[in-house]
Scaffold this motif. Structure first.
Motif, mmCIF file in Angstrom:
data_model
loop_
_atom_site.group_PDB
_atom_site.id
_atom_site.type_symbol
_atom_site.label_atom_id
_atom_site.label_comp_id
_atom_site.label_asym_id
_atom_site.label_seq_id
_atom_site.Cartn_x
_atom_site.Cartn_y
_atom_site.Cartn_z
ATOM 1 N N ASP A 8 49.841 38.033 152.553
ATOM 2 C CA ASP A 8 49.449 39.439 152.509
ATOM 3 C C ASP A 8 50.535 40.339 153.092
ATOM 4 O O ASP A 8 50.300 41.104 154.021
ATOM 5 N N THR A 9 51.701 40.215 152.501
ATOM 6 C CA THR A 9 52.844 41.017 152.920
ATOM 7 C C THR A 9 53.692 41.312 151.706
ATOM 8 O O THR A 9 53.435 40.803 150.617
ATOM 9 N N ALA A 10 54.691 42.135 151.888
ATOM 10 C CA ALA A 10 55.625 42.455 150.815
ATOM 11 C C ALA A 10 56.963 42.817 151.434
ATOM 12 O O ALA A 10 57.050 43.091 152.638
ATOM 13 N N ALA A 11 57.986 42.833 150.611
ATOM 14 C CA ALA A 11 59.320 43.169 151.094
ATOM 15 C C ALA A 11 59.401 44.633 151.508
ATOM 16 O O ALA A 11 60.122 44.990 152.446
ATOM 17 N N THR A 81 63.737 43.843 150.433
ATOM 18 C CA THR A 81 63.852 43.537 149.012
ATOM 19 C C THR A 81 65.157 42.814 148.697
ATOM 20 O O THR A 81 65.156 41.802 147.975
ATOM 21 N N ALA A 82 66.254 43.287 149.229
ATOM 22 C CA ALA A 82 67.554 42.681 148.937
ATOM 23 C C ALA A 82 67.686 41.274 149.515
ATOM 24 O O ALA A 82 68.525 40.496 149.059
ATOM 25 N N ASP A 83 66.871 40.938 150.488
ATOM 26 C CA ASP A 83 66.955 39.627 151.130
ATOM 27 C C ASP A 83 66.160 38.539 150.409
ATOM 28 O O ASP A 83 66.356 37.352 150.673
ATOM 29 N N THR A 91 58.563 28.086 149.404
ATOM 30 C CA THR A 91 57.797 29.270 149.794
ATOM 31 C C THR A 91 56.454 29.354 149.086
ATOM 32 O O THR A 91 56.370 29.205 147.867
ATOM 33 N N LEU A 92 55.422 29.595 149.881
ATOM 34 C CA LEU A 92 54.082 29.871 149.391
ATOM 35 C C LEU A 92 53.786 31.330 149.708
ATOM 36 O O LEU A 92 53.912 31.765 150.857
ATOM 37 N N VAL A 93 53.404 32.086 148.696
ATOM 38 C CA VAL A 93 53.045 33.489 148.866
ATOM 39 C C VAL A 93 51.561 33.618 148.541
ATOM 40 O O VAL A 93 51.125 33.261 147.445
ATOM 41 N N VAL A 94 50.795 34.106 149.512
ATOM 42 C CA VAL A 94 49.338 34.166 149.412
ATOM 43 C C VAL A 94 48.883 35.610 149.591
ATOM 44 O O VAL A 94 49.437 36.345 150.413
ATOM 45 N N VAL A 95 47.841 35.974 148.836
ATOM 46 C CA VAL A 95 47.258 37.303 148.995
ATOM 47 C C VAL A 95 45.769 37.237 148.675
ATOM 48 O O VAL A 95 45.350 36.491 147.796
ATOM 49 N N GLY A 96 44.987 37.999 149.412
ATOM 50 C CA GLY A 96 43.573 38.149 149.076
ATOM 51 C C GLY A 96 43.448 39.015 147.839
ATOM 52 O O GLY A 96 44.138 40.036 147.721
ATOM 53 N N ASN A 97 42.594 38.628 146.920
ATOM 54 C CA ASN A 97 42.504 39.391 145.664
ATOM 55 C C ASN A 97 41.926 40.795 145.859
ATOM 56 O O ASN A 97 42.062 41.636 144.981
ATOM 57 N N ASP A 98 41.331 41.066 147.021
ATOM 58 C CA ASP A 98 40.811 42.399 147.317
ATOM 59 C C ASP A 98 41.649 43.113 148.382
ATOM 60 O O ASP A 98 41.160 44.037 149.037
ATOM 61 N N ASP A 99 42.887 42.685 148.561
ATOM 62 C CA ASP A 99 43.753 43.299 149.566
ATOM 63 C C ASP A 99 44.218 44.664 149.074
ATOM 64 O O ASP A 99 44.954 44.760 148.100
ATOM 65 N N LEU A 106 51.711 43.904 144.120
ATOM 66 C CA LEU A 106 52.874 44.101 144.978
ATOM 67 C C LEU A 106 53.351 42.775 145.550
ATOM 68 O O LEU A 106 54.555 42.482 145.570
ATOM 69 N N VAL A 107 52.408 41.953 145.997
ATOM 70 C CA VAL A 107 52.751 40.661 146.584
ATOM 71 C C VAL A 107 53.309 39.722 145.511
ATOM 72 O O VAL A 107 54.288 39.009 145.741
ATOM 73 N N ARG A 108 52.716 39.744 144.324
ATOM 74 C CA ARG A 108 53.224 38.923 143.212
ATOM 75 C C ARG A 108 54.655 39.325 142.865
ATOM 76 O O ARG A 108 55.514 38.467 142.629
ATOM 77 N N ALA A 109 54.928 40.610 142.835
ATOM 78 C CA ALA A 109 56.282 41.083 142.525
ATOM 79 C C ALA A 109 57.287 40.542 143.537
ATOM 80 O O ALA A 109 58.417 40.177 143.174
ATOM 81 N N MET A 110 56.895 40.477 144.800
ATOM 82 C CA MET A 110 57.767 39.899 145.819
ATOM 83 C C MET A 110 57.974 38.415 145.543
ATOM 84 O O MET A 110 59.105 37.917 145.563
ATOM 85 N N ALA A 111 56.895 37.701 145.274
ATOM 86 C CA ALA A 111 56.984 36.259 145.024
ATOM 87 C C ALA A 111 57.913 35.959 143.850
ATOM 88 O O ALA A 111 58.661 34.968 143.878
ATOM 89 N N GLU A 112 57.871 36.789 142.845
ATOM 90 C CA GLU A 112 58.704 36.574 141.657
ATOM 91 C C GLU A 112 60.189 36.727 141.951
ATOM 92 O O GLU A 112 61.019 36.255 141.177
ATOM 93 N N GLN A 113 60.535 37.334 143.065
ATOM 94 C CA GLN A 113 61.937 37.497 143.444
ATOM 95 C C GLN A 113 62.434 36.384 144.363
ATOM 96 O O GLN A 113 63.600 36.375 144.743
ATOM 97 N N ILE A 114 61.545 35.449 144.703
ATOM 98 C CA ILE A 114 61.906 34.320 145.556
ATOM 99 C C ILE A 114 61.968 33.073 144.671
ATOM 100 O O ILE A 114 60.965 32.688 144.059
ATOM 101 N N VAL A 115 63.127 32.471 144.609
ATOM 102 C CA VAL A 115 63.330 31.318 143.729
ATOM 103 C C VAL A 115 62.314 30.217 144.048
ATOM 104 O O VAL A 115 62.210 29.760 145.189
#
Length: 146
Positions: A8-11, A81-83, A91-99, A106-115
């Protein structure tokens, strides 16, 4: 290989136009004046009816106004973002669907930038899936760290 869990975070979260008014309100009027708005962004519908919810309200409202404002300013000013492309950990990126604080898109977009990052939405959870859906959250952690 090292492991990383981002929950439940983002860049980059929000903008000064969102954070600055919140900081001003908290410093001038106290957290309790906006705690309903904050908590409505933190928890999934229905969680407010649970016995544990009042504990979270009290925790939030007992936070010093200056401390909360400082955290808001830190989030407002942070942009990693640049990092993201430099992350090499499993890396596991987790988010509550009602966050509503860090929405799934937003969280998915961050995950997509992490190999190679894995992205998981946890149902019936807001910004605190470790609180609202602890069994599911822990199962994901155990699977990721295995």
């Amino acid at each position: 290989m090292p492991h990383l869990v981002l929950a439940d975070t983002a860049a980059k979260i929000g903008s000064p136009e969102i954070w600055n008014p919140r900081i001003a309100v908290v410093l001038n009027n106290g957290i309790a004046t906006i705690s309903d708005a904050i908590l409505s962004r933190w928890v999934a519908p229905g969680y407010a009816a649970t016995p544990d919810f009042q504990m979270w309200r009290m925790m939030l409202e007992r936070t010093s106004a200056q401390g909360y404002a400082d955290v808001c300013a830190a989030i407002r000013d942070a942009d990693y973002t640049a990092d993201l492309a430099r992350i090499r950990a499993k890396t596991l990126v987790v988010v509550g669907n009602d966050d509503a604080s860090t929405p799934p898109a937003l969280v998915r977009a961050m995950a997509e930038q992490i190999v190679g990052a894995a992205f998981v939405e946890i149902a019936d959870a807001g910004h605190l899936p470790c609180v609202e859906q602890p069994d599911r959250f822990v199962a994901l952690l155990k699977q990721h760290l295995a």
